[in-house]
Design an enzyme around this catalytic site. Structure first.
Site, PDB file in Angstrom:
ATOM      1  N   ASN A   1     -18.242  -0.388  31.102  1.00  0.00           N
ATOM      2  CA  ASN A   1     -19.614   0.108  31.046  1.00  0.00           C
ATOM      3  C   ASN A   1     -19.854   0.939  32.301  1.00  0.00           C
ATOM      4  OD1 ASN A   1     -22.356   0.564  30.812  1.00  0.00           O
ATOM      5  ND2 ASN A   1     -22.947  -1.537  31.288  1.00  0.00           N
TER       6      ASN A   1
ATOM      7  N   LYS B   1     -22.363   2.719  33.077  1.00  0.00           N
ATOM      8  CA  LYS B   1     -23.772   2.745  33.471  1.00  0.00           C
ATOM      9  C   LYS B   1     -24.195   4.181  33.815  1.00  0.00           C
ATOM     10  CE  LYS B   1     -23.473  -2.091  34.779  1.00  0.00           C
ATOM     11  NZ  LYS B   1     -23.956  -3.171  35.659  1.00  0.00           N
TER      12      LYS B   1
ATOM     13  N   HIS C   1     -28.184  -5.189  26.787  1.00  0.00           N
ATOM     14  CA  HIS C   1     -27.653  -5.394  28.130  1.00  0.00           C
ATOM     15  C   HIS C   1     -28.768  -5.903  29.037  1.00  0.00           C
ATOM     16  CE1 HIS C   1     -25.992  -4.563  32.106  1.00  0.00           C
ATOM     17  NE2 HIS C   1     -24.800  -4.545  31.531  1.00  0.00           N
TER      18      HIS C   1
ATOM     19  N   GLU D   1     -29.685  -5.255  31.925  1.00  0.00           N
ATOM     20  CA  GLU D   1     -30.451  -4.236  32.646  1.00  0.00           C
ATOM     21  C   GLU D   1     -31.476  -3.576  31.729  1.00  0.00           C
ATOM     22  OE1 GLU D   1     -26.761  -3.429  35.702  1.00  0.00           O
ATOM     23  OE2 GLU D   1     -27.150  -1.982  34.104  1.00  0.00           O
TER      24      GLU D   1
ATOM     25  N   GLU E   1     -23.155 -12.354  29.523  1.00  0.00           N
ATOM     26  CA  GLU E   1     -23.310 -11.829  30.877  1.00  0.00           C
ATOM     27  C   GLU E   1     -24.361 -12.648  31.628  1.00  0.00           C
ATOM     28  OE1 GLU E   1     -24.513  -7.716  30.638  1.00  0.00           O
ATOM     29  OE2 GLU E   1     -26.353  -8.237  29.603  1.00  0.00           O
TER      30      GLU E   1
ATOM     31  N   GLY F   1     -23.788  -7.236  39.280  1.00  0.00           N
ATOM     32  CA  GLY F   1     -24.095  -6.373  40.407  1.00  0.00           C
ATOM     33  C   GLY F   1     -24.413  -7.115  41.692  1.00  0.00           C
TER      34      GLY F   1
ATOM     35  N   SER G   1     -19.498  -9.328  36.570  1.00  0.00           N
ATOM     36  CA  SER G   1     -18.731  -8.960  37.769  1.00  0.00           C
ATOM     37  C   SER G   1     -17.257  -9.354  37.679  1.00  0.00           C
ATOM     38  CB  SER G   1     -19.367  -9.580  39.028  1.00  0.00           C
ATOM     39  OG  SER G   1     -20.651  -9.025  39.251  1.00  0.00           O
TER      40      SER G   1
ATOM     41  N   GLY H   1     -18.751  -2.309  37.473  1.00  0.00           N
ATOM     42  CA  GLY H   1     -18.274  -1.538  38.616  1.00  0.00           C
ATOM     43  C   GLY H   1     -16.785  -1.266  38.620  1.00  0.00           C
TER      44      GLY H   1
END
Length: 250
Positions: free
Chosen positions: A9, A11, A94, A96, A166, A172, A211, A233
């Site tokens: 992902n 982002k 998601h 976020e 998740e 993050g 993560s 990330g």
């Protein structure tokens, strides 16, 4: 036996040049076919990345999908539009999107249905906040998030879907659930599905999405109910993302 799946992902990161280079780097390092692999890229880069992945094992996905089929919904991207660019996956729900943009269980279920209507595999993201975990509400939260989709689409819809667990507190933040913490929730999710349809529970891919990175992926992916990862990330660097992908065979 379930086939493993690793999804990157990206982002809201990158430029056209970096997106193209990243896709090319991932493809170059894929090696043996040990599992499924995909990248969910920003909408605007779907056309260029789609051209690069065409004919390769790297699948294309979007980071969201509209909860309506078409109409006066300025700024939204429909499942039909995504299908035009050969999107195979779409993230829905998601954390976020839920936290920053007000996605609700109901709107996530609608997005899930829209994706499936166009033959796109929805990747349903579910998980609890730190406060919910500390209050021992983890199972109740994921059950409620699953029920919203089951009630809207029916349990059979999970024949062609992916679930990504998740833990919001591990996204993050640099914090990661232990292998055992992640497995406990994955097992619960599979058992919850099994209570409604054992066959679907046995086959559905459930990914860990908190993560995960090269130094912890091997342990996570070794757990019996963790079928791969939704990688944030670490997916922005080809070498790092490939190291996570190759962890599924170790």
């Amino acid at each position: 036996m379930r086939r493993s799946l690793v999804i990157g992902n990206w982002k809201m990161n990158g430029t056209r040049a970096s997106a193209e280079a990243l896709a090319q780097g991932i493809i170059a390092g894929l090696g043996a076919d040990i599992g499924d692999i995909a990248v969910c890229v920003p909408y605007i880069y779907l056309p260029c990345v789609g051209e690069i992945v065409k004919g390769t094992r790297l699948a294309l996905g979007s980071q969201n999908v509209a909860d309506k089929a078409s109409g006066a919904y300025t700024g939204e991207i429909s499942a039909t539009m995504l299908k035009d660019f050969n999107c195979q996956y779409a993230l829905v729900g998601h954390s976020e999107r839920r936290s920053y943009y007000g996605d609700t269980d109901a709107s996530v279920a609608a997005r899930f249905c829209q994706a499936q209507e166009q033959g796109i595999i929805p990747v349903l993201c579910i998980g609890e906040t730190l406060e919910q975990r500390e209050q021992e509400q983890t199972f109740a939260v994921v059950d409620e998030q699953l029920d919203a989709v089951i009630n809207a689409a029916g349990i059979a819809a999970f024949n062609n879907a992916v679930i990504a667990y998740e833990p919001v507190w591990a996204i993050g933040t640099g914090r990661t659930a232990t292998d055992e913490q992640a497995q406990e929730v994955h097992q619960h999710i599979r058992q919850y599905i099994a209570a409604k349809d054992q066959t679907i529970a046995d086959k559905i891919q459930i990914l860990y999405g908190g993560s995960a990175k090269p130094d912890n992926a091997k342990g996570l992916f070794a757990m019996p109910d963790i079928d791969g990862g939704l990688i944030g990330g670490a997916s922005l660097d080809a070498e790092s993302f490939l190291a996570v992908y190759h962890s599924i065979s170790e």
